[in-house]
Structure formats: structure tokens, C-alpha cells
Design a protein around this motif. Structure first.
Motif, PDB file in Angstrom:
ATOM      1  N   ALA A   1      31.420  47.399  42.012  1.00 21.63           N
ATOM      2  CA  ALA A   1      32.066  46.943  40.780  1.00 21.63           C
ATOM      3  C   ALA A   1      33.359  47.737  40.578  1.00 21.63           C
ATOM      4  O   ALA A   1      33.424  48.942  40.848  1.00 21.63           O
TER       5      ALA A   1
ATOM      6  N   ARG B   1      43.782  51.750  41.494  1.00 14.41           N
ATOM      7  CA  ARG B   1      43.443  52.340  40.194  1.00 14.41           C
ATOM      8  C   ARG B   1      44.626  53.218  39.783  1.00 14.41           C
ATOM      9  O   ARG B   1      44.921  54.216  40.454  1.00 14.41           O
TER      10      ARG B   1
ATOM     11  N   ASP C   1      26.465  49.738  39.298  1.00  8.09           N
ATOM     12  CA  ASP C   1      27.826  49.954  39.794  1.00  8.09           C
ATOM     13  C   ASP C   1      28.202  48.990  40.909  1.00  8.09           C
ATOM     14  O   ASP C   1      29.129  49.250  41.678  1.00  8.09           O
TER      15      ASP C   1
ATOM     16  N   SER D   1      35.968  49.101  37.903  1.00  6.09           N
ATOM     17  CA  SER D   1      36.142  49.342  36.474  1.00  6.09           C
ATOM     18  C   SER D   1      37.462  48.748  35.991  1.00  6.09           C
ATOM     19  O   SER D   1      38.328  48.368  36.789  1.00  6.09           O
ATOM     20  N   ARG D   2      37.622  48.685  34.691  1.00  6.11           N
ATOM     21  CA  ARG D   2      38.761  47.963  34.119  1.00  6.11           C
ATOM     22  C   ARG D   2      40.111  48.626  34.400  1.00  6.11           C
ATOM     23  O   ARG D   2      41.152  48.015  34.164  1.00  6.11           O
ATOM     24  N   ASP D   3      40.114  49.864  34.883  1.00  9.53           N
ATOM     25  CA  ASP D   3      41.400  50.492  35.198  1.00  9.53           C
ATOM     26  C   ASP D   3      41.868  50.178  36.619  1.00  9.53           C
ATOM     27  O   ASP D   3      42.905  50.678  37.061  1.00  9.53           O
ATOM     28  N   TRP D   4      41.113  49.344  37.345  1.00 11.71           N
ATOM     29  CA  TRP D   4      41.573  48.864  38.644  1.00 11.71           C
ATOM     30  C   TRP D   4      42.447  47.631  38.455  1.00 11.71           C
ATOM     31  O   TRP D   4      42.252  46.850  37.527  1.00 11.71           O
ATOM     32  N   ARG D   5      43.391  47.450  39.361  1.00 11.13           N
ATOM     33  CA  ARG D   5      44.235  46.257  39.382  1.00 11.13           C
ATOM     34  C   ARG D   5      44.164  45.664  40.785  1.00 11.13           C
ATOM     35  O   ARG D   5      44.069  46.403  41.768  1.00 11.13           O
TER      36      ARG D   5
ATOM     37  N   ASP E   1      33.058  39.999  34.304  1.00 15.97           N
ATOM     38  CA  ASP E   1      34.265  40.447  33.621  1.00 15.97           C
ATOM     39  C   ASP E   1      34.952  41.548  34.422  1.00 15.97           C
ATOM     40  O   ASP E   1      34.315  42.306  35.147  1.00 15.97           O
ATOM     41  N   GLY E   2      36.265  41.621  34.271  1.00 14.29           N
ATOM     42  CA  GLY E   2      37.003  42.705  34.894  1.00 14.29           C
ATOM     43  C   GLY E   2      37.703  42.318  36.177  1.00 14.29           C
ATOM     44  O   GLY E   2      37.715  41.144  36.576  1.00 14.29           O
ATOM     45  N   PRO E   3      38.274  43.297  36.859  1.00 14.86           N
ATOM     46  CA  PRO E   3      39.108  43.026  38.037  1.00 14.86           C
ATOM     47  C   PRO E   3      38.384  42.352  39.192  1.00 14.86           C
ATOM     48  O   PRO E   3      38.970  41.519  39.880  1.00 14.86           O
TER      49      PRO E   3
END
Length: 284
Positions: free
Chosen positions: A174, A203, A68, A176-180, A87-89
Motif C-alpha cells: 500500500a 514520496r 500495509d 500512503s497518501r504522501d506518495w505520488r 483510496d490513495g495513490p
């Protein structure tokens, strides 16, 4: 200008480096990228009696996902983040932020850990660490300890590092992909120190902010995480009205520093703009 006389050692291992550091204490300085230390020595603002060059310690240069969190070796160069390292935000955020750090040649030499250990209030990486709640691993002959970013930064060029301790790893949570994520910085010229900057991570689920991280830098003696305003964001809509209200509250929540580059009043207005633009970018 030229530096005052000093001795130089290039350890072949981490254990050797921390042993030399323990033996010399305040008189020793760690040389990594040298982008801040060497100019300070040239102007004789820093006068170490010995430089401990850690550039031959490859075990301190890495970026790796670890459950995490994202673990970053302290010797990792800024340039490693020109492209997303994960990968990701979070990878996207780091690649956006790094392009505001000085100039390309400096990013090839300067290090992630060196920036945090130097603790310049206008450091972009210090803002990232403070806002996201990084953990910093420091090592000495006495062993390892982990310091939260809230306790690590103590003021301008001041940290919780003891004189015999070396910053070895930075751990970022880390996202997650629902963060901007959003980041905004203002400086007079590209590569100059920031007069003010803001970082936002949100998020969002169905237009409602479920979690938030918000921080500002370049306006006080250290990067500031705006925890109270994070609480105001959580549970509300990701709307222009909410963003404007938070930007106004950010302006009133700080007592910024002033210098030859910007007055406190100017920086207060600038922070409102920076917070608004970082939040807008995150929501978008």
C-alpha cells in the motif's frame, strides 16, 4: 487455425484444481481469462493435453486492503481496476495503468494473475509488480509459498512457478497518501503491445524525494526495476534537472531488445522519454 485436441475439466474448488494440475504437470494448462493462452493454442504454439478451467472458483476473485498491502485474487479481471479499487495513490495508479491494457472486451475477460503468470515483457501488470516489489502467493498440493517479484520473473514467458503450482494471490504494498505516482506507455496504436513504458512512484516532503520506485518495461525480456536510479533520486530535489539526469541515465543503463517493431536504438531513446514523463507526472 484450430487447437490440437485436448481434454477439459472445470474444478469446483481450489483443492480440486491443484490436484488435477499435480496429476498432469507440464501437460496441463490453467485457463482463466484465456486471452493469451487460447490464441497460442489456436496457432499450436501451445499444445496442452488438458485445460483446467478455474473460472468457477470465486474465492480467487477479490481486491481487498490488508494492513500495509493490497491483496488481489489471481482471477480478478482487469476491468475491476477501471475505477480506483482503494483510496490513495495505489488505487489511482492501477486505474491509470489498466486503460493501456489491450482493448475493453479483453479487459473484461483477462485476469491480473493470468497476466503475471504469462510473463509477457510488455505486460503492464508485470511492470507494476516488479517496480512496487509485489509478493506472489502460489499454491500446490504441497502447500503455499510466497515469491518476491524479483525472483518470480525469469525471462520472456518464464516464471518461478513449478509445473504443479497455481498463482492464487498478488500482494502489492500500500502506498500512503504522501506518495505520488506516474505512468507512461508508448504503443503505435491504442491496444497494441507497449514498445516501451515506465512507472514512477515518489514520496516527496518539502520538495525533497524521500523514497522512490522506478521501473521500465517492454524493452527487455522482463520488466526491470531501476534500483540504482532509485537511490540516485532519494535525497535529491524533485526538480526538472534531476528528472532530466535520471532519464539520461536510464537510457544508458539498459541494453534493449530489437524486433520488427522497434530497433534497440529506438527503444533506448523511447525509455528516456518514458522515464522523464513518468517522473514529471509523479512530481506534478
Amino acid at each position: 487455425m484450430k487447437p490440437a485436441p485436448f481434454d477439459y475439466v472445470q474444478p469446483a474448488s481450489l483443492s480440486e484444481a491443484i490436484s488435477v494440475l499435480a496429476a498432469h504437470g507440464d501437460a496441463g494448462k490453467i485457463l482463466a481469462g484465456g486471452q493469451s493462452l487460447v490464441p497460442a493454442m489456436n496457432f499450436r504454439l501451445a499444445r496442452p493435453s488438458i485445460l483446467i478451467d478455474i473460472n468457477r472458483l470465486p474465492d480467487l476473485s477479490y481486491v481487498r486492503p490488508d494492513g500495509d498491502r493490497l491483496s488481489i485474487g489471481a482471477l480478478t479481471r482487469h476491468a475491476a481496476f477501471h475505477r480506483p479499487v482503494v483510496d490513495g495513490p495505489l488505487g489511482l495508479l492501477l486505474s491509470r495503468v489498466v486503460r493501456h491494457i489491450a482493448h475493453y472486451p479483453i479487459r473484461q475477460r483477462g485476469t491480473f494473475g493470468g497476466s503475471l503468470a504469462h510473463a509477457d515483457p510488455a505486460s503492464e501488470w508485470c511492470l507494476v509488480a516488479a517496480t512496487l516489489g509485489a509478493d506472489l502467493v502460489v499454491t500446490s498440493v504441497r502447500g503455499e509459498r510466497v515469491i518476491g517479484s524479483r525472483d518470480f520473473f525469469r525471462g520472456t514467458f518464464s516464471t518461478a512457478l513449478a509445473t504443479d503450482e497455481l498463482l492464487t494471490e498478488i500482494r502489492l504494498p500500500a502506498l500512503s497518501r504522501d506518495w505520488r505516482v506516474g505512468f507512461y506507455e508508448f504503443s503505435r496504436r491504442a491496444g497494441d503491445f507497449a514498445l516501451g513504458m515506465a512507472l514512477a512512484a515518489l514520496r516527496i516532503d518539502n520538495g525533497i524525494i524521500k523514497d522512490a520506485r522506478l521501473g521500465i518495461g517492454g524493452v527487455a525480456d522482463r520488466a526491470i526495476r531501476l534500483g540504482q536510479l532509485e537511490g540516485r533520486l532519494i535525497g535529491g530535489p524533485a526538480s526538472p534537472d534531476v528528472i532530466d539526469a535520471i532519464a539520461r541515465e536510464a537510457r544508458e543503463s539498459i541494453t534493449p531488445t530489437g524486433d520488427i517493431h522497434a530497433s534497440p536504438e529506438y527503444r533506448r531513446d523511447l525509455i528516456a522519454t518514458a522515464v522523464r514523463r513518468a517522473l514529471v507526472e509523479a512530481v506534478a
